[in-house]
Design a protein around this motif. Structure first.
Motif, PDB file in Angstrom:
ATOM      1  N   THR A 463       7.521  -1.756   7.259  1.00 48.02           N
ATOM      2  CA  THR A 463       6.598  -0.520   7.272  1.00 48.02           C
ATOM      3  C   THR A 463       7.449   1.068   6.607  1.00 48.02           C
ATOM      4  O   THR A 463       6.853   1.987   6.528  1.00 48.02           O
ATOM      5  N   GLN A 464       8.911   0.723   6.825  1.00 49.49           N
ATOM      6  CA  GLN A 464       9.165   1.877   5.962  1.00 49.49           C
ATOM      7  C   GLN A 464      10.916   1.830   5.716  1.00 49.49           C
ATOM      8  O   GLN A 464      10.857   0.685   5.266  1.00 49.49           O
ATOM      9  N   THR A 465      10.751   2.232   4.641  1.00 47.29           N
ATOM     10  CA  THR A 465      11.986   2.375   3.476  1.00 47.29           C
ATOM     11  C   THR A 465      13.143   2.041   4.719  1.00 47.29           C
ATOM     12  O   THR A 465      14.001   0.939   3.911  1.00 47.29           O
ATOM     13  N   SER A 466      13.590   2.339   5.677  1.00 47.27           N
ATOM     14  CA  SER A 466      14.944   2.183   6.190  1.00 47.27           C
ATOM     15  C   SER A 466      14.942   0.261   6.480  1.00 47.27           C
ATOM     16  O   SER A 466      16.304   0.291   6.550  1.00 47.27           O
ATOM     17  N   GLU A 467      14.377  -0.088   6.527  1.00 42.95           N
ATOM     18  CA  GLU A 467      13.479  -1.450   6.127  1.00 42.95           C
ATOM     19  C   GLU A 467      14.434  -2.369   5.265  1.00 42.95           C
ATOM     20  O   GLU A 467      14.720  -4.062   5.376  1.00 42.95           O
ATOM     21  N   ILE A 468      13.829  -1.923   3.743  1.00 40.10           N
ATOM     22  CA  ILE A 468      14.000  -2.663   2.600  1.00 40.10           C
ATOM     23  C   ILE A 468      15.680  -3.522   2.919  1.00 40.10           C
ATOM     24  O   ILE A 468      15.561  -4.373   2.272  1.00 40.10           O
ATOM     25  N   LEU A 469      16.901  -2.786   3.088  1.00 38.33           N
ATOM     26  CA  LEU A 469      17.884  -3.776   2.708  1.00 38.33           C
ATOM     27  C   LEU A 469      18.187  -4.464   3.366  1.00 38.33           C
ATOM     28  O   LEU A 469      18.833  -5.889   3.179  1.00 38.33           O
ATOM     29  N   ASN A 470      18.176  -4.364   4.666  1.00 36.73           N
ATOM     30  CA  ASN A 470      17.675  -5.070   5.891  1.00 36.73           C
ATOM     31  C   ASN A 470      17.175  -6.317   5.197  1.00 36.73           C
ATOM     32  O   ASN A 470      17.615  -7.480   5.473  1.00 36.73           O
ATOM     33  N   VAL A 471      15.665  -6.494   4.956  1.00 33.20           N
ATOM     34  CA  VAL A 471      14.836  -7.408   4.330  1.00 33.20           C
ATOM     35  C   VAL A 471      15.810  -7.891   3.679  1.00 33.20           C
ATOM     36  O   VAL A 471      15.648  -9.038   3.216  1.00 33.20           O
ATOM     37  N   TYR A 472      15.718  -7.588   2.983  1.00 31.09           N
ATOM     38  CA  TYR A 472      16.677  -7.825   1.287  1.00 31.09           C
ATOM     39  C   TYR A 472      17.977  -8.857   1.719  1.00 31.09           C
ATOM     40  O   TYR A 472      18.358  -9.422   0.878  1.00 31.09           O
ATOM     41  N   ARG A 473      18.326  -8.291   2.797  1.00 29.58           N
ATOM     42  CA  ARG A 473      19.468  -8.837   2.608  1.00 29.58           C
ATOM     43  C   ARG A 473      18.963 -10.483   3.770  1.00 29.58           C
ATOM     44  O   ARG A 473      20.154 -11.493   3.415  1.00 29.58           O
ATOM     45  N   GLU A 474      18.669 -10.633   4.061  1.00 30.73           N
ATOM     46  CA  GLU A 474      17.658 -11.603   4.774  1.00 30.73           C
ATOM     47  C   GLU A 474      17.100 -12.136   4.001  1.00 30.73           C
ATOM     48  O   GLU A 474      17.271 -14.288   4.145  1.00 30.73           O
ATOM     49  N   THR A 475      16.975 -12.555   2.538  1.00 26.14           N
ATOM     50  CA  THR A 475      15.756 -12.776   1.358  1.00 26.14           C
ATOM     51  C   THR A 475      16.653 -13.313   0.739  1.00 26.14           C
ATOM     52  O   THR A 475      16.102 -14.276  -0.190  1.00 26.14           O
ATOM     53  N   LYS A 476      18.037 -12.595   0.705  1.00 23.76           N
ATOM     54  CA  LYS A 476      18.443 -12.845   0.077  1.00 23.76           C
ATOM     55  C   LYS A 476      18.930 -14.174  -1.071  1.00 23.76           C
ATOM     56  O   LYS A 476      19.438 -15.210  -0.648  1.00 23.76           O
ATOM     57  N   GLY A 477      18.437 -14.385  -1.938  1.00 24.43           N
ATOM     58  CA  GLY A 477      18.811 -16.027  -3.357  1.00 24.43           C
ATOM     59  C   GLY A 477      17.278 -16.523  -2.968  1.00 24.43           C
ATOM     60  O   GLY A 477      17.259 -17.933  -3.299  1.00 24.43           O
ATOM     61  N   LEU A 478      16.364 -16.222  -2.409  1.00 24.34           N
ATOM     62  CA  LEU A 478      14.897 -16.798  -1.917  1.00 24.34           C
ATOM     63  C   LEU A 478      14.241 -16.253  -3.053  1.00 24.34           C
ATOM     64  O   LEU A 478      14.200 -14.918  -3.665  1.00 24.34           O
ATOM     65  N   ALA A 479      13.455 -17.316  -4.189  1.00 21.77           N
ATOM     66  CA  ALA A 479      12.251 -17.227  -4.221  1.00 21.77           C
ATOM     67  C   ALA A 479      10.983 -16.486  -3.803  1.00 21.77           C
ATOM     68  O   ALA A 479      11.343 -17.473  -2.285  1.00 21.77           O
ATOM     69  N   LEU A 480      10.781 -14.948  -4.417  1.00 22.39           N
ATOM     70  CA  LEU A 480       9.506 -14.173  -2.891  1.00 22.39           C
ATOM     71  C   LEU A 480       8.184 -13.944  -3.565  1.00 22.39           C
ATOM     72  O   LEU A 480       8.201 -13.571  -5.071  1.00 22.39           O
ATOM     73  N   VAL A 481       7.446 -13.461  -2.607  1.00 18.37           N
ATOM     74  CA  VAL A 481       6.484 -12.738  -2.869  1.00 18.37           C
ATOM     75  C   VAL A 481       6.370 -11.254  -2.307  1.00 18.37           C
ATOM     76  O   VAL A 481       6.492 -11.414  -1.443  1.00 18.37           O
ATOM     77  N   ILE A 482       6.169 -10.378  -2.993  1.00 20.56           N
ATOM     78  CA  ILE A 482       6.284  -9.167  -2.494  1.00 20.56           C
ATOM     79  C   ILE A 482       4.997  -8.560  -3.219  1.00 20.56           C
ATOM     80  O   ILE A 482       4.418  -8.563  -3.659  1.00 20.56           O
ATOM     81  N   LYS A 483       4.082  -7.657  -1.738  1.00 15.74           N
ATOM     82  CA  LYS A 483       2.518  -7.456  -1.348  1.00 15.74           C
ATOM     83  C   LYS A 483       2.369  -7.088  -0.815  1.00 15.74           C
ATOM     84  O   LYS A 483       3.314  -6.890   0.201  1.00 15.74           O
ATOM     85  N   ASN A 484       1.088  -5.509  -0.542  1.00 17.29           N
ATOM     86  CA  ASN A 484       0.774  -4.875   0.087  1.00 17.29           C
ATOM     87  C   ASN A 484      -0.278  -5.853   1.002  1.00 17.29           C
ATOM     88  O   ASN A 484      -0.738  -6.597   0.561  1.00 17.29           O
ATOM     89  N   ASN A 485       0.069  -4.966   2.429  1.00 17.53           N
ATOM     90  CA  ASN A 485      -0.574  -5.996   3.360  1.00 17.53           C
ATOM     91  C   ASN A 485      -2.244  -6.282   3.008  1.00 17.53           C
ATOM     92  O   ASN A 485      -3.246  -6.595   3.921  1.00 17.53           O
ATOM     93  N   TYR A 486      -2.700  -4.812   2.953  1.00 19.48           N
ATOM     94  CA  TYR A 486      -4.269  -4.282   2.238  1.00 19.48           C
ATOM     95  C   TYR A 486      -4.863  -4.598   1.106  1.00 19.48           C
ATOM     96  O   TYR A 486      -5.780  -5.639   0.969  1.00 19.48           O
ATOM     97  N   ARG A 487      -4.071  -4.206  -0.021  1.00 14.86           N
ATOM     98  CA  ARG A 487      -4.988  -4.348  -1.133  1.00 14.86           C
ATOM     99  C   ARG A 487      -4.101  -4.850  -2.203  1.00 14.86           C
ATOM    100  O   ARG A 487      -2.841  -6.282  -1.574  1.00 14.86           O
ATOM    101  N   THR A 488      -4.985  -5.933  -2.873  1.00 11.02           N
ATOM    102  CA  THR A 488      -4.826  -6.949  -3.349  1.00 11.02           C
ATOM    103  C   THR A 488      -3.888  -6.903  -4.815  1.00 11.02           C
ATOM    104  O   THR A 488      -3.355  -5.455  -4.741  1.00 11.02           O
ATOM    105  N   GLY A 489      -3.217  -7.458  -4.987  1.00  5.77           N
ATOM    106  CA  GLY A 489      -2.039  -7.815  -5.884  1.00  5.77           C
ATOM    107  C   GLY A 489      -0.769  -7.638  -5.587  1.00  5.77           C
ATOM    108  O   GLY A 489      -1.299  -7.811  -4.321  1.00  5.77           O
ATOM    109  N   ALA A 490      -0.004  -8.792  -6.027  1.00  2.40           N
ATOM    110  CA  ALA A 490       1.515  -8.636  -5.904  1.00  2.40           C
ATOM    111  C   ALA A 490       2.142  -9.393  -7.087  1.00  2.40           C
ATOM    112  O   ALA A 490       1.315  -9.555  -8.257  1.00  2.40           O
ATOM    113  N   GLN A 491       3.160  -9.668  -6.663  1.00  2.00           N
ATOM    114  CA  GLN A 491       4.356 -10.112  -7.630  1.00  2.00           C
ATOM    115  C   GLN A 491       5.197 -11.621  -7.524  1.00  2.00           C
ATOM    116  O   GLN A 491       5.930 -10.915  -6.565  1.00  2.00           O
TER     117      GLN A 491
END
Length: 700
Positions: A463-491
Motif C-alpha cells: 500500500t506504500q513504498t516503504s513496504e516494497i523491500l519487505n515484500v521483495y525479501r519475502e518473494t525473492k526467488g519466486l516467479a511473480l505477477v505484479i498488478k494494480n488492485n483496480y486497474r487492468t493489466g499486469a506484468q
C-alpha cells in the motif's frame, strides 16, 4: 425582405420561425451490392443472412439493400443514425462486398437500382399555433387547413424539381454503356410519362387523389404525399402525414449516399415554400407542366455544358441565402454557399465529377477507388466516435438479427437493444452497482471466492513504498505477477525479478489510493470465460504476445508484420522495455533470424492490449469446468461479465481431490473486451455479441 404570403406573415407575427426548424425526417437509401472484385460474382450470403427489419431490407432479385428510418427524428439525429446504420450494414457485409455508390439505370431504361428517398414531416405544433391564432377564425376545418399547407409545399417542390436534378444527377450512363453522357439517366427514364401526368390536379388533396395518374406523378414529379393510413380514403379524412421526395440519385462523392449539404438545402426549401407565395391556382397545371419539361431538359443535358437554368438556379439560391439569414437560420448558410459554388462551377456537379474521374480510369475502377476511400474515412470516423467497441459489436449483432436498437448516450457507453439498456455492450440495468464495485477490486473478489472454497493465487499487498523491500525479501526467488488492485493489466516474471526491477515495476502499479498486488505465478494456462445470462458463451485461452519464426525473417521483421496484422484488427502489438527485457533474458536480439516454427514469447502476461493471441476452446474443454465456472460466477453474483482463471489441463475432468490445483480464480471483469473473443486463432469463434442480443431480448 423576402415576400411572405398570409401564412408567412402570421409565422413572422407570432415569431414561429423557430418552430419551422422542428421538421422531422426519415431518409431511405438503396444500394446495389457489388463484389470488391468486379470480375468475381457477388457473394450475397452475408447480406442474405441479415434479417429483414424496420430499418433494413434486402431485394434478392435486384441484389440491392435498403437502409430505412424506423422512426421520425430531427435532422441531426437522422444524420447520426444514417452514419451508424451504414457502418453496421458494411460490418455485416464483410470485406468482400461493398455498397455500390452509384444508382444503376438498366440498359432498357425501365428500372433504376439505388437511390435516395427523403420524407419530411412538418411540425404539428406549428400547424396548431397557426390555426389557433388566425385560421380557425376563418372557419376552415383543421385537417383541410394542414392539408392545404402540405399541398402548397408539394406544388413548389414539383416546380423546382429541376434544381434537385441539376444538383444531384449522377447517372450519366445506362448500364453497359459509356457513350453520350447525360446529367441524370434516372430522370430521363421518366420522360415518356411527362404528358401522362399533366392533368394531375395539385390544387387540393381531394383533387390530387381523384386524378387517375397521381401515383405516376409521384415518380415523374419526384414528390408525393404520404401517410400511415392503409388507404387514400382514410388520408382524406385524417390528413397528410408527410411529403416524400423520391428517387434522388445516389451521390457517389458522399459516403452516406446523400450529402448533408443537400439535406440542408431541402430544409431551406421547405421553410421558403412554406412562407412565400405559391403558384396561383388558375396557372397551376400549365406552370407545373412547363417545369416538368424543364426538368427533363436538365436531365438530358450534357454534364459538361452550362445548364440553361443556371440563372434561375442562382436566383433561388440567393433568395434562400437571404431568407435563412432573415429568419435566424445561419446554420444553413455554409451549405447554401457550397451549393452556390457548384452553380458557379458546373464541373463540380456529381455527373461531371464522375466523368472527369473516368478520363484516366474506367467508371468501374474509379468507383471502386471511391469505395476504398470511403472505407478508410469510415474507419477514421469510427475511431473518433465515443461509442465503445463492445457497444459497436452488440449493435452490429442487433442489426443482423433485426432487433431494434438505439444509442442512448455514446459518452456514457449506453445503448438500447430491444427493450433492454446495456452499458458497454454487456451490463444490463439489473446488475448491482455494489457487485460491479466488488468485481473491480481484485483483492476483495479473491477473498469472496476463497471464502467459498475456490483456489486463488498466493498474494501480498503493497500500500506504500516503504513496504516494497519487505515484500521483495519475502518473494525473492519466486516467479511473480505484479498488478494494480483496480486497474487492468499486469506484468509476469517467470524468471524472478531483480530487486531493482521489482521496485521499479511495483512503483508503476502502486498509487496512493490503489494498492499494488503481488501474486505467485500459478502453474497452468490462462483463460477468460465470458458469461451472458449466467452461461459461459465463450472460453478463450490467452496466449501471451509472441511471434513464430519462418526461418528467413529477423525477429524485428516478424514483429513489424504482426504489428500491421494487429492494427487491422484494431488491437495493439507494442515493442518496448518489457519486450526488450524478455528478449535479453532469452539470449535473443532483434537481428536474429528465428528458425521456422519456433515460437518466441515477447512477454509472459496476456493482459488486454498487450498483443496476446486467443484460442477459442469452449468446444474442447471438459464440461466439468464449464459447470464449475458458472458456479464460481454465481458466487460473485455475476450474470454478465468475464472471469480470468488458470487451468492446468482442460481435457482432464475436475476431481474433488485435485480441484484447487486444477482451477484457480484470478480476476472478475464487469466490462470485458468482446473483440478478443472474435479474433481467435483457427477462426473458431463464438457469436458472443449475438448471445448478448438474444439474452437482452429474451422474455424476462
Amino acid at each position: 425582405m423576402v415576400e411572405l404570403d398570409e401564412i408567412g406573415k402570421q409565422i413572422a407575427k407570432d415569431n414561429l420561425f423557430t418552430a419551422v426548424a422542428a421538421i422531422r425526417w426519415q431518409v431511405q437509401r438503396t444500394w446495389k451490392i457489388q463484389s470488391v472484385n468486379p470480375t468475381i460474382k457477388t457473394n450475397v450470403q452475408s447480406v442474405a443472412a441479415i434479417k429483414p427489419s424496420t430499418y433494413f431490407r434486402y431485394n434478392a432479385e435486384q441484389q440491392s439493400v435498403s437502409l430505412l428510418a424506423d422512426h421520425w427524428s430531427s435532422k441531426k439525429d437522422q444524420q447520426q443514425m444514417m452514419v451508424l446504420n451504414q457502418q453496421l450494414l458494411q460490418e455485416n457485409l464483410g470485406d468482400k462486398s461493398v455498397l455500390w455508390p452509384l444508382s444503376v439505370v438498366s440498359e432498357d431504361k425501365k428500372s433504376v437500382v439505388g437511390g435516395v428517398t427523403v420524407r419530411l414531416q412538418l411540425p404539428e405544433e406549428l400547424f396548431l399555433e397557426l390555426y389557433k391564432n388566425r385560421f380557425k377564425q376563418l372557419q376552415i376545418d383543421y385537417i383541410t387547413f394542414r392539408n392545404q399547407i402540405y399541398m402548397k409545399v408539394l406544388q413548389q417542390f414539383v416546380n423546382y424539381r429541376w434544381l434537385l436534378t441539376y444538383l444531384t444527377g449522377a447517372t450519366p450512363f445506362v448500364a453497359g454503356s459509356n457513350i453520350r453522357p447525360v446529367r441524370s439517366q434516372s430522370e430521363c427514364c421518366l420522360a415518356a410519362s411527362v404528358d401522362a401526368v399533366k392533368r394531375v390536379d395539385y390544387r387540393s388533396l381531394q383533387s390530387y387523389l381523384r386524378s387517375s395518374q397521381h401515383q405516376q406523378a409521384g415518380l415523374t414529379d419526384g414528390i408525393k404525399v404520404g401517410s400511415s393510413f392503409e388507404n387514400e380514403h382514410e388520408m382524406l379524412q385524417k390528413g397528410i402525414h408527410y411529403l416524400e421526395i423520391t428517387h434522388l440519385d445516389l451521390n457517389p462523392f458522399a459516403a452516406m449516399g446523400v450529402s448533408f449539404e443537400m439535406l440542408d438545402l431541402i430544409e431551406a426549401l421547405v421553410a421558403f415554400f412554406l412562407v412565400t407565395p405559391g403558384i396561383k391556382n388558375d396557372d397551376l397545371q400549365a406552370a407545373l407542366q412547363e417545369k416538368r419539361q424543364l426538368n427533363q431538359h436538365v436531365a438530358h443535358e450534357n454534364p459538361f455544358s452550362a445548364t440553361t437554368c443556371q440563372l434561375q438556379a442562382r436566383k433561388i439560391i440567393n433568395q434562400l441565402s437571404r431568407f435563412t439569414k432573415e429568419i435566424g437560420r445561419s446554420d444553413l448558410g455554409q451549405s447554401l454557399s457550397q451549393v452556390a459554388g457548384v452553380l458557379k462551377q458546373p464541373t463540380e456537379t456529381p455527373s461531371t465529377k464522375l466523368l472527369r474521374k473516368q478520363d484516366s480510369q474506367k467508371l468501374t475502377e474509379s468507383t471502386l477507388k471511391l469505395v476504398a476511400d470511403y472505407a478508410v474515412k469510415g474507419r477514421l470516423t469510427q475511431a473518433k466516435t465515443t461509442l465503445d467497441d463492445n457497444s459497436r459489436l452488440v449493435l452490429s449483432a442487433a442489426f443482423k438479427l433485426g432487433v431494434p436498437y438505439a444509442v442512448i448516450s455514446a459518452p456514457d457507453h449506453l445503448i438500447r437493444v430491444g427493450k433492454s439498456l446495456l452499458e458497454r455492450g454487456i451490463q444490463t440495468e439489473k446488475t448491482s452497482a455494489v457487485m460491479q464495485k466488488i468485481w473491480k477490486n481484485r483483492q476483495l473478489s479473491q477473498k469472496i471466492v476463497a471464502a467459498a472454497g475456490y483456489a486463488v493465487p498466493t498474494g501480498w499487498t503493497i500500500t506504500q513504498t516503504s513496504e516494497i523491500l519487505n515484500v521483495y525479501r519475502e518473494t525473492k526467488g519466486l516467479a511473480l505477477v505484479i498488478k494494480n488492485n483496480y486497474r487492468t493489466g499486469a506484468q509476469v516474471f517467470r524468471i524472478p525479478p531483480t530487486q531493482d526491477i521489482f521496485v521499479q515495476t511495483v512503483k508503476q502499479y502502486l498509487s496512493s489510493e490503489q494498492p499494488c498486488l503481488i501474486e505467485q505465478v500459478v502453474l497452468g494456462s490462462s483463460y477468460t470465460a465470458l458469461l451472458v445470462g449466467g452461461k459461459v458463451v465463450s472460453l478463450i485461452e490467452r496466449l501471451p504476445q509472441n511471434i513464430v519464426g519462418d526461418g528467413r525473417s529477423t525477429i524485428k521483421q516478424l514483429i513489424q508484420r504482426k504489428q500491421v496484422k494487429q492494427q487491422n484488427r484494431q488491437t495493439q502489438f507494442a515493442f518496448g522495455e518489457v519486450q526488450a527485457r524478455s528478449l535479453a533474458e532469452q539470449g535473443r536480439v532483434l537481428e536474429d533470424i528465428l528458425p521456422r516454427g519456433v515460437q518466441l514469447y515477447l512477454r509472459y502476461d496476456a493482459s488486454t492490449n498487450t498483443g496476446a493471441d486467443y484460442l477459442e476452446v469452449s468446444s474442447e474443454i471438459d464440461s466439468s469446468y464449464l459447470k464449475k465456472i458458472a458456479e464460481l460466477a454465481r458466487t460473485l453474483q455475476m450474470s454478465d461479465g468475464s472471469l480470468d482463471i488458470m487451468i492446468t489441463n482442460i481435457y482432464q475432468p475436475l476431481t474433488a481431490a485435485n480441484e484447487k490445483s486444477q482451477l484457480v480464480f484470478l480476476n472478475a471483469h464487469a466490462f470485458p473486451a468482446l473483440r478478443k473473443h472474435y479474433f481467435t486463432l483457427l477462426r473458431q469463434t463464438q457469436a458472443v455479441a449475438e448471445s448478448i442480443v438474444k439474452n437482452a431480448t429474451r422474455e424476462k
